[in-house]
Every structure is written in structure tokens, then in C-alpha cells.
Design a protein around this motif. Structure first.
Motif, PDB file in Angstrom:
ATOM      1  N   VAL A   4      -1.974 -16.968  75.472  1.00 30.59           N
ATOM      2  CA  VAL A   4      -0.966 -16.548  74.446  1.00 30.59           C
ATOM      3  C   VAL A   4      -0.304 -15.585  74.850  1.00 30.59           C
ATOM      4  O   VAL A   4       0.799 -15.388  74.094  1.00 30.59           O
ATOM      5  CB  VAL A   4      -1.902 -16.126  73.150  1.00 30.59           C
ATOM      6  N   GLU A   5      -0.177 -15.023  76.091  1.00 28.98           N
ATOM      7  CA  GLU A   5       0.604 -13.857  76.406  1.00 28.98           C
ATOM      8  C   GLU A   5       0.563 -13.928  77.953  1.00 28.98           C
ATOM      9  O   GLU A   5      -0.379 -13.752  78.601  1.00 28.98           O
ATOM     10  CB  GLU A   5       0.545 -12.467  75.700  1.00 28.98           C
ATOM     11  N   LYS A   6       1.624 -13.812  78.354  1.00 27.58           N
ATOM     12  CA  LYS A   6       2.142 -13.497  80.019  1.00 27.58           C
ATOM     13  C   LYS A   6       3.322 -12.512  80.315  1.00 27.58           C
ATOM     14  O   LYS A   6       4.126 -12.756  79.884  1.00 27.58           O
ATOM     15  CB  LYS A   6       1.997 -14.937  80.825  1.00 27.58           C
ATOM     16  N   LYS A   7       2.703 -11.134  80.918  1.00 29.71           N
ATOM     17  CA  LYS A   7       3.857 -10.380  81.080  1.00 29.71           C
ATOM     18  C   LYS A   7       3.572  -9.620  82.481  1.00 29.71           C
ATOM     19  O   LYS A   7       2.370  -9.408  82.998  1.00 29.71           O
ATOM     20  CB  LYS A   7       4.197  -9.637  80.152  1.00 29.71           C
ATOM     21  N   VAL A   8       4.815  -9.363  83.222  1.00 26.83           N
ATOM     22  CA  VAL A   8       4.460  -8.577  84.604  1.00 26.83           C
ATOM     23  C   VAL A   8       4.250  -7.115  84.134  1.00 26.83           C
ATOM     24  O   VAL A   8       5.557  -6.451  83.400  1.00 26.83           O
ATOM     25  CB  VAL A   8       5.742  -8.846  85.439  1.00 26.83           C
ATOM     26  N   THR A   9       3.472  -6.645  84.452  1.00 25.54           N
ATOM     27  CA  THR A   9       3.169  -5.088  84.083  1.00 25.54           C
ATOM     28  C   THR A   9       3.734  -4.281  85.054  1.00 25.54           C
ATOM     29  O   THR A   9       3.975  -2.844  84.870  1.00 25.54           O
ATOM     30  CB  THR A   9       1.482  -4.705  83.744  1.00 25.54           C
ATOM     31  N   THR A  10       3.501  -4.658  86.374  1.00 29.34           N
ATOM     32  CA  THR A  10       4.154  -4.116  87.451  1.00 29.34           C
ATOM     33  C   THR A  10       4.998  -4.826  88.270  1.00 29.34           C
ATOM     34  O   THR A  10       4.467  -5.880  88.922  1.00 29.34           O
ATOM     35  CB  THR A  10       3.065  -3.331  88.375  1.00 29.34           C
ATOM     36  N   ASP A  11       6.384  -4.497  88.567  1.00 32.53           N
ATOM     37  CA  ASP A  11       7.208  -5.473  89.280  1.00 32.53           C
ATOM     38  C   ASP A  11       6.981  -5.384  90.878  1.00 32.53           C
ATOM     39  O   ASP A  11       6.483  -4.149  91.267  1.00 32.53           O
ATOM     40  CB  ASP A  11       8.728  -5.065  88.970  1.00 32.53           C
ATOM     41  N   PRO A  12       7.047  -6.444  91.560  1.00 30.84           N
ATOM     42  CA  PRO A  12       6.675  -6.423  92.846  1.00 30.84           C
ATOM     43  C   PRO A  12       7.815  -5.834  93.612  1.00 30.84           C
ATOM     44  O   PRO A  12       9.243  -5.832  93.129  1.00 30.84           O
ATOM     45  CB  PRO A  12       6.545  -7.824  93.257  1.00 30.84           C
ATOM     46  N   VAL A  13       7.819  -5.030  94.834  1.00 32.25           N
ATOM     47  CA  VAL A  13       8.852  -4.683  95.652  1.00 32.25           C
ATOM     48  C   VAL A  13       9.166  -5.465  96.735  1.00 32.25           C
ATOM     49  O   VAL A  13       8.007  -5.701  97.642  1.00 32.25           O
ATOM     50  CB  VAL A  13       8.746  -3.106  96.005  1.00 32.25           C
ATOM     51  N   ASP A  14      10.099  -6.171  96.809  1.00 36.49           N
ATOM     52  CA  ASP A  14      10.495  -7.172  98.045  1.00 36.49           C
ATOM     53  C   ASP A  14      10.605  -6.275  99.558  1.00 36.49           C
ATOM     54  O   ASP A  14      10.994  -4.955  99.482  1.00 36.49           O
ATOM     55  CB  ASP A  14      11.735  -7.715  97.918  1.00 36.49           C
ATOM     56  N   ALA A  15       9.952  -6.653 100.540  1.00 41.62           N
ATOM     57  CA  ALA A  15      10.144  -6.171 101.774  1.00 41.62           C
ATOM     58  C   ALA A  15      11.410  -6.304 102.274  1.00 41.62           C
ATOM     59  O   ALA A  15      11.979  -7.439 102.274  1.00 41.62           O
ATOM     60  CB  ALA A  15       9.032  -6.750 102.889  1.00 41.62           C
ATOM     61  N   GLU A  16      11.866  -5.481 103.090  1.00 43.18           N
ATOM     62  CA  GLU A  16      13.248  -5.789 103.915  1.00 43.18           C
ATOM     63  C   GLU A  16      13.051  -5.614 105.317  1.00 43.18           C
ATOM     64  O   GLU A  16      12.514  -4.627 105.880  1.00 43.18           O
ATOM     65  CB  GLU A  16      14.285  -4.422 103.364  1.00 43.18           C
TER      66      GLU A  16
END
Length: 385
Positions: A261-273
Motif C-alpha cells: 500500500v505504500e513504498k517510499k525511500v526513507t534514506t537516499d543512497p549516495v553514489d560512489a565516485e
């Protein structure tokens, strides 16, 4: 004189006979007249009349007997002075038994008499008291007989006795709670039948929240200050967190459905550089040899022997930087896994990005571990094995 006396005697005798007859008739009349107690539908009264039988006494008292009435003693029974005659009238009583309407004919006086006549038993539920007189009954007599249900609820089966007319009322009377989402095997207004099987399924809906990992990405950038083939982590990557909420439905504790019923990103990922080196390494002169260990002659440029040049000519047409997209790279057509497995990553990430000498150096390692079989077709064609 004698004649006159004779006439007087005759006259006196006639009067005596008449008087005797009158007295006898009076005695007979008084003897035939009786006083009896007549009880009609529980109401008793004294009746004085003359008659030899019950029928004659009732007729003398203008009491009619209809078909279906019950008289005791029988109508043709002899009656003595002081006897008791009982007359119960035939009555029609409207009765509803377990929802079925019918008419009951009875000579009983009370509701109890009707119940006994119907043989419904003491456990039946009756709309009025059993001692109520039928004459006072103003509405149909409603009777619910006792029935037994087989009830399965909360994982257990038990017998439920009831006089209620519907399943819903029987459950309510027994104190069985029915939740708004619970499922009943029959409609609540279903008429109760003896031996009826009823099943209640407990339905519960709950929510559950779970988390899952969101993989971080990798962003590559070119670095002219970093030697080609080498990489450097500029920013470390960090996975994110996604929260998922499900609506879960269970039947008697067993899950039957799960809906997101609900899907959300609670912590954004950080891309590796990652910095990828593009600086060309300085070329190192290899000592020239009169003859390679392979038996070929030394090439005039880059220290590549004639044998490796011939093999490259066969494998790639001599194009050391070729990438045709078939999964094989460079003049000697390395797979990336073979290239990296033999240490080629120190030169470049892909074979076609390395110099011919660097490709030959990696090829020599492969040949040392597996011989010319790494290049089966061309090595056979050139007679190298």
C-alpha cells in the motif's frame, strides 16, 4: 236410601283413584327431575332438568354439542341426580411452529394443553405463558422448538442448542461475537435447522512495515593525473533504505493476501565516485634478444616478437586496439576475465586500451600457465603447438 249411599261411595272411590293417579304422577315427575353440575370449558353451573341420559340433560338445558366437542360421560350414559357432566368445546388455535403456520384443533383449555397435544417438549420457546387460557389468546401462538447447531469458530467445533429462529439470533443468544470482517458460512438470517453446520472464519487485516536496501550507484570520472588502468575512490558509496508498508489479511490466523500500500525511500543512497586514470604510463624499453623463447625474432618496435605479431595478425588482423563488441579485446583477443585474471588490470581496464607490449606481457603469463591453448585455432594454424 241405599241407592244414595251407593252413589256417594262410587263418587268417593272415583275421587280416590284420581287422587292416587295424581300423586303417582307427581312422584314420577319429581323422580325424573334431576340436578346435575355441568362444566363447559372450565365454567361450572348447576342444571335442573329431567332426562335419563347425558344427551337428554344437556338438551333440556339448551346446551348444544357440536362436532369435535368432548363430553364426559358419553352422551348416551345414564345420569343420576347430583352427577357431573363435563363439556369441552372444540377450538381452532392459530399456531406458528418454527416459522410454519398451521391451525390446531383442540378441546384443551390452556396453552399448556396445546403444547402437550403438539408434543413440542418443555425446552420449546413459547410466545406466551403455558397457563394462559385459550379464550384469552389474542394472537397466533408462536413456538420455537429446540434445535442443535454444529458451530466451528476460533479453531474449535462445538454443539450449540437454541430455540432462536435464525442463525444470527442463535449466535447472539449464545454470546458468540461476530466481527464486522468475519465471514459466516451462511447468511445471518438463515432459518435454523436441526443439525445445521455453521462455520465462522475470523478475518483480520493488519499492516506491516519492512525495510530493504537501495543499492548505491557508481559514477566514474576521468582523471588525467592518474595513470591509465588505475582507479581511485573519490567518494565512498552508501546504500539507501526503502520502507515498504503491506496490508495483510489473515483467515483464522493464516495469511491469505498481502498488498503493498505504500513504498517510499526513507534514506537516499549516495553514489560512489570513482576516478579512472587516463594518463599514459611511461614506456619501458625491453632488452632486445636475439631470439624469443618462442623461437621468433624480435620486432623492430615495442619489443613485440614476430611470433606474437603473427598470432595477433591471425587473431585480430594485427589491430592491437580493436573492440568489436564480441566480448574479446585487443590484438590477441583477450576476454576481460582472462585479462584481469592475468594481472592486466595494472595496465588498463580493458586489453584494447593497453599497448601491444603490455598485451604481450599479459599473454606471456597466460602462455606460462596454459600454453598456446589459450589461442587454439591460430596457434595450431601457425604451428606453435
Amino acid at each position: 236410601m241405599q241407592k244414595a249411599f251407593k252413589n256417594r261411595w262410587v263418587k268417593t272411590g272415583a275421587q280416590a283413584v284420581a287422587l292416587t293417579a295424581l300423586i303417582f304422577g307427581l312422584v314420577s315427575f319429581v323422580g325424573a327431575n334431576k340436578t346435575v353440575a355441568v362444566t363447559v370449558d372450565g365454567q361450572t353451573r348447576s342444571v335442573q332438568a329431567y332426562g335419563k341420559t347425558v344427551a337428554e340433560m344437556l338438551a333440556s338445558a339448551d346446551i348444544e354439542v357440536a362436532a369435535g366437542d368432548r363430553v364426559s360421560p358419553a352422551l348416551d350414559a345414564a345420569v343420576d341426580d347430583g352427577s357431573t357432566i363435563t363439556l369441552n368445546r372444540n377450538k381452532s388455535v392459530d399456531v406458528s411452529i418454527d416459522g410454519i403456520d398451521r391451525v390446531v384443533h383442540t378441546t384443551g383449555l390452556t396453552v399448556a394443553d396445546v403444547l402437550n397435544q403438539l408434543d413440542v417438549g418443555d425446552s420449546a420457546d413459547v410466545s406466551t405463558g403455558p397457563q394462559l387460557e385459550l379464550a384469552a389468546l389474542k394472537s397466533p401462538l408462536e413456538i420455537s422448538t429446540q434445535k442443535t447447531l454444529q458451530l466451528t469458530v476460533d479453531g474449535k467445533t462445538r454443539r450449540l442448542t437454541t430455540t432462536e429462529p435464525t442463525v444470527g439470533q442463535a449466535l447472539e443468544d449464545a454470546g458468540v461475537d461476530l466481527g464486522s470482517d468475519d465471514e459466516l458460512s451462511v447468511a445471518p438470517d438463515t432459518e435454523v435447522k436441526d443439525g445445521h453446520e455453521v462455520v465462522i472464519v475470523r478475518v483480520k487485516t493488519t499492516t506491516k512495515t519492512v525495510t530493504e536496501t537501495v543499492d548505491h550507484g557508481v559514477e566514474k570520472t576521468s582523471d588525467n593525473d592518474l595513470e591509465r588502468g588505475k582507479t581511485k575512490t573519490v567518494t565512498a558509496g552508501k546504500d539507501g533504505v526503502r520502507t515498504l508498508t503491506y496490508r495483510i489479511t489473515t483467515h483464522d490466523g493464516h495469511e491469505v493476501s498481502r498488498k503493498l500500500v505504500e513504498k517510499k525511500v526513507t534514506t537516499d543512497p549516495v553514489d560512489a565516485e570513482i576516478a579512472v586514470g587516463t594518463k599514459k604510463p611511461e614506456k619501458k624499453e625491453e632488452p632486445k634478444k636475439a631470439q624469443e623463447s618462442t623461437g621468433g625474432t624480435t620486432a623492430s618496435a615495442g619489443g613485440v616478437s614476430a611470433t606474437w605479431k603473427a598470432l595477433a595478425q591471425c587473431e585480430s588482423g594485427g589491430n592491437w586496439s580493436i573492440n568489436t563488441g564480441n566480448g574479446y579485446y585487443g590484438g590477441l583477443q583477450f576476454s576481460q576475465s582472462s585479462w584481469l585474471g592475468a594481472g592486466g588490470g595494472k595496465y588498463a581496464s580493458l586489453p584494447n586500451q593497453a599497448s601491444p607490449a603490455e598485451q604481450v606481457a599479459v599473454a606471456e603469463k597466460l602462455r606460462a600457465s596454459g600454453g598456446w591453448g589459450h589461442w587454439p585455432a591460430c596457434s595450431s594454424k601457425l604451428g606453435l603447438r
